[in-house]
Design an enzyme around this catalytic site. Structure first.
Site, short mmCIF file in Angstrom:
data_model
loop_
_atom_site.label_atom_id
_atom_site.label_comp_id
_atom_site.label_asym_id
_atom_site.label_seq_id
_atom_site.Cartn_x
_atom_site.Cartn_y
_atom_site.Cartn_z
N HIS A 38 0.82 -1.22 0.00
CA HIS A 38 0.00 0.00 0.00
C HIS A 38 0.84 1.26 0.00
O HIS A 38 1.96 1.28 0.53
CB HIS A 38 -0.91 0.02 1.24
CG HIS A 38 -2.21 -0.66 1.03
ND1 HIS A 38 -3.42 -0.02 1.20
CD2 HIS A 38 -2.52 -1.92 0.65
CE1 HIS A 38 -4.41 -0.86 0.94
NE2 HIS A 38 -3.88 -2.03 0.61
N GLU A 107 -6.16 -0.77 -6.36
CA GLU A 107 -7.15 0.15 -5.79
C GLU A 107 -6.72 1.59 -6.05
O GLU A 107 -5.53 1.92 -5.97
CB GLU A 107 -7.29 -0.05 -4.28
CG GLU A 107 -7.65 -1.45 -3.85
CD GLU A 107 -6.42 -2.23 -3.39
OE1 GLU A 107 -5.33 -1.64 -3.25
OE2 GLU A 107 -6.55 -3.45 -3.20
#
Length: 321
Positions: A38, A107
């Protein structure tokens, strides 16, 4: 027997803590480990987002047995697939054959930082398919030149290749991604125990390949504290993949989950220290055909108590599942 893994969740701990915790997980007897990749945490309360590939390199040197895996890396926007291939080959060498490259379509939360915009789901899957092809071509050795729909590669070559190439996993959430995974991947990745995903993966060429799932859990001897922590840090997971893949930052997830209650989270995530509740949460994955399940202990400061408890009580119970 379903193998039980440990998750280094980069959104909730700093790099040194992540490495220390996976060392402890190896010592406790977890079968494998996975690492999120992330640029942002899902929620501000999680508070972290170190560079996953540096963490993986350190973990490869600090451990000796436990397999390592990205869960998952998006090889399309923030990273060019040629760079992902180099990183994966290097990780396989550093870990002496313990690395698996988990890939997904990504994402917006993490990929928006390059300023290139966030493609539609259909385009993202097309980009992922092309990226896997580039990575496999580079794994074969020699120079690679590619001019594709989404990516160009100019005279690239991996100079340090392991004898045993890292297996490639692809994350799935629907029929199109299952078709892609069954055709191109060495294993499938999913975060929900949906049997139809496994059946679709099998239909498209995945039969006999590993199936890796993931399950959030929140151990604490005080169940109320566990529920509160799970609600504070993991209520984002209640949104579902179509929502989670599109939101841009933690403030978006905080707004989207403002009506998620403690009870909603407690119904979805096993909380407390009742071993049977954790076992029953894993059971649907086993029944759906998953061969591996990685547990995510919620709360960066709560990893060691969870690992100790898992070694003594949870892992022995899950071995009987």
């Amino acid at each position: 027997m379903v193998q039980i893994g440990y998750t280094m969740m980069t959104e909730q701990a700093g790099p040194r803590a992540l490495v220390d915790d996976v060392v402890a997980a190896e010592r406790a007897g977890f079968d494998f480990s996975v690492t999120s990749d992330h640029y942002f945490p899902w929620l501000t309360s999680q508070g972290h987002a170190p560079y996953a590939w540096s963490v993986l390199g350190a973990a490869a040197q600090a451990t000796s047995r436990i397999p390592l895996m990205t869960y998952v890396t998006c090889p399309t926007v923030r990273y060019h697939p040629a760079v992902v291939a180099q990183k994966a080959a290097t990780m396989q060498l550093l870990s002496e054959g313990r690395f698996r490259l988990g890939l997904g379509s990504g994402e917006n939360l993490n990929e928006h930082v390059t300023g290139e915009g966030w493609p539609s789901p259909q385009v993202r899957l097309g980009m992922l398919e092309e990226a896997v092809g580039i990575i496999r071509a580079l794994f074969e050795g020699g120079n690679v030149n590619h001019r594709g729909t989404y990516f160009d590669v100019s005279d690239a070559r991996l100079w340090d290749l392991p004898d045993e190439l890292p297996p490639i996993g692809v994350a799935v959430s629907g029929e199109r991604s299952c078709e892609l995974a069954g055709r191109l991947a060495d294993l499938v990745i999913a975060t929900e125990p949906k049997k139809k995903l496994i059946e679709s993966f099998d239909r498209h060429g995945g039969r006999g390949k590993p199936r890796v799932g993931q399950l959030p859990v929140c151990f604490d001897t005080d169940r109320d504290a566990a529920v509160s922590r799970a609600h504070d840090q993991f209520r984002w997971a209640m949104g579902g993949w179509p929502v989670n893949s599109e939101l841009r930052g933690p403030s978006g997830f905080e707004g989207a989950t403002s009506f998620v209650t403690r009870e909603d989270v407690a119904d979805a995530i096993p909380c407390g220290d009742d071993v049977s509740a954790f076992v029953e949460a894993v059971r649907p994955y086993a029944e759906a055909g998953f061969t591996e399940v990685a547990l995510v202990q919620i709360g960066g400061e709560q990893q060691r108590p969870f690992i100790d408890w898992a070694e003594k009580k949870l892992l022995p119970a899950l071995r009987e599942l």
